[in-house]
Scaffold this active site. Structure first.
Site, PDB file in Angstrom:
ATOM      1  N   THR A  95       0.848  -1.186   0.000  1.00 25.67           N
ATOM      2  CA  THR A  95       0.000   0.000   0.000  1.00 25.67           C
ATOM      3  C   THR A  95       0.883   1.235   0.000  1.00 25.67           C
ATOM      4  O   THR A  95       1.711   1.427   0.896  1.00 25.67           O
ATOM      5  CB  THR A  95      -0.918   0.011   1.232  1.00 25.67           C
ATOM      6  OG1 THR A  95      -1.751  -1.151   1.205  1.00 25.67           O
ATOM      7  CG2 THR A  95      -1.796   1.251   1.240  1.00 25.67           C
ATOM      8  N   LYS A 171      -6.968   1.201  -3.720  1.00 27.40           N
ATOM      9  CA  LYS A 171      -6.602   0.679  -2.398  1.00 27.40           C
ATOM     10  C   LYS A 171      -6.652   1.785  -1.345  1.00 27.40           C
ATOM     11  O   LYS A 171      -7.045   1.550  -0.190  1.00 27.40           O
ATOM     12  CB  LYS A 171      -5.209   0.053  -2.451  1.00 27.40           C
ATOM     13  CG  LYS A 171      -4.716  -0.508  -1.101  1.00 27.40           C
ATOM     14  CD  LYS A 171      -5.610  -1.602  -0.561  1.00 27.40           C
ATOM     15  CE  LYS A 171      -5.208  -2.096   0.821  1.00 27.40           C
ATOM     16  NZ  LYS A 171      -3.906  -2.741   0.886  1.00 27.40           N
ATOM     17  N   LYS A 239      -0.115   4.658   9.133  1.00 25.87           N
ATOM     18  CA  LYS A 239       0.499   4.886   7.818  1.00 25.87           C
ATOM     19  C   LYS A 239      -0.543   5.075   6.725  1.00 25.87           C
ATOM     20  O   LYS A 239      -0.506   6.057   5.967  1.00 25.87           O
ATOM     21  CB  LYS A 239       1.401   3.708   7.451  1.00 25.87           C
ATOM     22  CG  LYS A 239       1.926   3.735   6.006  1.00 25.87           C
ATOM     23  CD  LYS A 239       2.712   2.497   5.661  1.00 25.87           C
ATOM     24  CE  LYS A 239       1.851   1.267   5.469  1.00 25.87           C
ATOM     25  NZ  LYS A 239       1.204   1.233   4.132  1.00 25.87           N
TER      26      LYS A 239
END
Length: 301
Positions: A95, A171, A239
């Site tokens: 990601t 995503k 994150k």
């Protein structure tokens, strides 16, 4: 196929084991000795550095934490990009921000390599079952070459275009929803406990009601079991929601729900819970309200 898998964590290990089961020659890369041993006991091979992966790989699957790590395992001092043959495919399942995916794609193209921007979803359970969702974008030649890989690791492959960055964009939106849903599930469970509801009964009722979600049903059982072993850690959403918010700022786009969820994950991390399972963001409310979670007699933080 002769394949490399970098990152034998909760997702990468599942992918590697399924590739072995499908008859591929799988070479994993992971710092943790226990993970390397698990792969080799299943019939794969494992090394501790990307530079030690064998030459001649047909494809390389990268499942590390962030864009910096992805670049490092490819182009850093111990990177492996120079050992990959021209035309090999790099499936970047990490990601990362869309612009980071585009930059990595350009660097790989300069090296004569193909890339699929292919982040995944499904968690450790989906990875072990070979049923991950893959959100991929990249050239048709890359899709064609790694179709056997996708068949082994995925239950659904979304082909989202021929340019890197699209997969990472999708995503990113998924992670916005996932992070908010986890934080909301934790908030709801904490409220119920504070109000005196039986945690198990609360979970059972909501799971069959309109307020349920995939994250509620998947994550709340970790709270009920008192098991904060990280299948996906609090720090992952520090994150990932950070990526979401950075992208939103660049687009001058307000995200109040994602911002609130990010602050909650940050609070949990600041209190020393960053390495715990992500639904244990509930410990923020535990500390604020003094509630006891199932299996715990007093607040953890």
């Amino acid at each position: 196929m002769k394949l490399g898998v970098i990152g034998l964590g909760s997702m990468g290990m599942g992918a590697a084991l399924n590739l072995v089961k499908h008859g591929h020659d799988v070479h994993g890369c992971e710092l943790r000795e226990a993970a390397r041993a698990e792969l080799t006991s299943a019939g794969g091979h494992a090394v501790g550095r990307a530079a030690d992966l064998p030459a001649g790989l047909d494809a390389l699957i990268i499942l590390v934490v962030n864009a910096a790590q992805a670049n490092d395992v490819l182009f850093g001092p111990d990177g492996c990009a120079a050992k990959l043959p021209k035309g090999a495919v790099v499936l970047c399942c990490t990601t990362m921000a869309p612009e980071a995916a585009r930059a990595l794609d350009a660097r790989l193209a300069d090296a004569g390599l193909l890339m699929l921007d292919a982040p995944v979803s499904g968690g450790a359970v989906g990875a072990r079952a070979g049923s991950m969702t893959v959100m991929a974008s990249g050239p048709e030649a890359a899709f064609a070459k790694v179709q056997p890989v996708l068949d082994a690791i995925a239950g659904k492959v979304w082909r989202l275009g021929d340019a890197a960055g699209v997969g990472s964009t999708v995503k990113m939106v998924n992670q916005l929803l996932a992070g908010v849903h986890i934080a909301t599930a934790a908030e709801a469970m904490a409220l119920g406990i504070r109000a005196g509801a039986d945690p198990q009964a609360l979970f059972d009722v909501i799971s069959t009601s309109a307020g349920s979600s995939w994250m509620w049903q998947n994550r709340v059982p970790h709270i009920l079991a008192g098991d904060d072993t990280p299948l996906s850690a609090v720090n992952i959403f520090v994150k990932d929601l950070g990526i979401v918010l950075d992208q939103a700022r660049a687009l001058t786009f307000p995200l109040p729900m994602a911002s609130a969820a990010h602050q909650l994950f940050l609070a949990a991390a600041a209190a020393g819970q960053g390495g715990k399972d992500d639904v244990f963001v509930i410990r923020v409310w535990q500390a604020l309200a003094g509630i006891a979670l199932p299996g715990e007699d007093k607040p953890e933080i």
